[in-house]
Motif scaffolding. Structure first.
Motif, mmCIF file in Angstrom:
data_model
loop_
_atom_site.group_PDB
_atom_site.id
_atom_site.type_symbol
_atom_site.label_atom_id
_atom_site.label_comp_id
_atom_site.label_asym_id
_atom_site.label_seq_id
_atom_site.Cartn_x
_atom_site.Cartn_y
_atom_site.Cartn_z
ATOM 1 N N UNK A 91 0.834 -1.201 0.000
ATOM 2 C CA UNK A 91 0.000 0.000 0.000
ATOM 3 C C UNK A 91 0.865 1.245 0.000
ATOM 4 N N UNK A 92 1.871 1.286 0.837
ATOM 5 C CA UNK A 92 2.771 2.442 0.907
ATOM 6 C C UNK A 92 3.507 2.642 -0.415
ATOM 7 N N UNK A 93 3.964 1.547 -1.039
ATOM 8 C CA UNK A 93 4.666 1.644 -2.317
ATOM 9 C C UNK A 93 3.757 2.234 -3.399
ATOM 10 N N UNK A 94 2.520 1.779 -3.425
ATOM 11 C CA UNK A 94 1.600 2.237 -4.463
ATOM 12 C C UNK A 94 1.170 3.679 -4.251
ATOM 13 N N UNK A 95 0.982 4.076 -3.001
ATOM 14 C CA UNK A 95 0.673 5.478 -2.722
ATOM 15 C C UNK A 95 1.791 6.378 -3.213
ATOM 16 N N UNK A 96 3.034 5.925 -3.055
ATOM 17 C CA UNK A 96 4.171 6.695 -3.556
ATOM 18 C C UNK A 96 4.175 6.705 -5.082
ATOM 19 N N UNK A 97 3.865 5.576 -5.704
ATOM 20 C CA UNK A 97 3.877 5.476 -7.154
ATOM 21 C C UNK A 97 2.865 6.417 -7.797
ATOM 22 N N UNK A 98 1.697 6.570 -7.171
ATOM 23 C CA UNK A 98 0.664 7.434 -7.755
ATOM 24 C C UNK A 98 0.715 8.856 -7.193
ATOM 25 N N UNK A 99 1.754 9.155 -6.408
ATOM 26 C CA UNK A 99 1.924 10.511 -5.906
ATOM 27 C C UNK A 99 0.989 10.886 -4.776
ATOM 28 N N UNK A 100 0.521 9.883 -4.027
ATOM 29 C CA UNK A 100 -0.381 10.150 -2.903
ATOM 30 C C UNK A 100 0.282 9.900 -1.554
ATOM 31 N N UNK A 101 1.593 9.656 -1.539
ATOM 32 C CA UNK A 101 2.264 9.342 -0.275
ATOM 33 C C UNK A 101 2.247 10.518 0.692
#
Length: 278
Positions: free
Chosen positions: A142-152
């Protein structure tokens, strides 16, 4: 109908198909009827694994019908649909759908933080289920994907606090949290302003680069919303396939003019296409 090209050294993707030779989607001679209405007719398209498609066409052309079939959400009246090696009508679609990420911008989620909304994709629920075993690996993904889509940096933002673009990117991360083999996006740019659209298209390019082997299909009404990483295009008109294949070959002013019944001028800049009335 005229075309011009201005290529930039910053072009981010090739338009040559990069599929593995196997098919993620095989729709063959399909007709879909609902009551007296025919949604698509004699519809055939093959999407090789690992390719990235844009689906273009006017309102009511049959684009969403095609995507629903590709997602195992709609059965054909006649013809054959094979998805990820499984034939619709001869497989458990509930199990098949677990292998497919589906993004519908009209979907509404509970008013929870982005982190919880993405993680809830693991259990296919709008919110976290207390009895469900969300593992450390799920939370890390989840953390990786939030970073990938710019939502981290916006991970604590709740659904109601998000802009339309942030909601779209959260839905994409949520669809990817189970590591699907294919990602289907039904007009993800709907309702976005220019910054939101450009951010979303950059995210699409980034995730295609970061997730090799992922097959993606994105529906849009607008040539300007075809991401630079797109390998192939499908043009749908009046419920039929008008053109399909490598985007460099099929994205022409002549094809777009036929698709939209108008004279079209087409320009390509830095891997993106821009269409104007002729």
């Amino acid at each position: 109908m005229t075309e011009s090209t201005t290529e930039s050294s910053t072009e981010t993707a090739s338009t040559t198909a990069t599929g593995t030779g196997t098919a993620a989607i095989e729709i063959t001679d399909v007709t879909v009827r609902r009551g007296p209405k025919t949604l698509v007719e004699d519809f055939s398209v093959t999407v090789p694994t690992g390719t990235h498609w844009a689906v273009l066409g006017p309102n009511g052309a049959g684009k969403s019908t095609m995507l629903k079939m590709a997602g195992g959400r709609l059965y054909p009246t006649t013809g054959s649909v094979r998805i990820l090696g499984e034939t619709i009508g001869r497989t458990d679609v509930r199990e098949l759908q677990k292998r497919i990420g589906y993004v519908d911008p009209k979907q509404r989620l509970d008013d929870l933080p982005a982190t919880e909304l993405v993680l809830s994709g693991v259990s296919a629920s709008n919110g976290l289920i207390q009895r469900f075993d969300y593992t450390d690996a799920h939370r890390a993904r989840t953390a990786e994907l939030l970073a990938l889509v710019g939502m981290d940096t916006r991970a604590d933002r709740t659904w109601r606090q998000m802009s339309q673009g942030e909601k779209a990117r959260t839905l994409i991360a949520r669809a990817l949290v189970t590591d699907p083999e294919m990602l289907l996006l039904d007009e993800p740019s709907t309702g976005l302003d220019l910054p939101g659209r450009e951010t979303l298209l950059r995210v699409v390019d980034d995730l295609r680069a970061a997730l090799p082997g992922l097959t993606t299909v994105l529906i849009t009404h607008h040539v300007e919303e075809v991401a630079a990483s797109t390998t192939d295009v499908l043009m749908v008109k009046d419920g039929r396939v008008m053109a399909s294949g490598p985007v460099a070959e099929q994205m022409t002013a002549e094809n777009l003019g036929t698709l939209y019944d108008m004279d079209v001028q087409l320009q390509r800049v830095a891997g993106r296409w821009f269409a104007f009335s002729g």
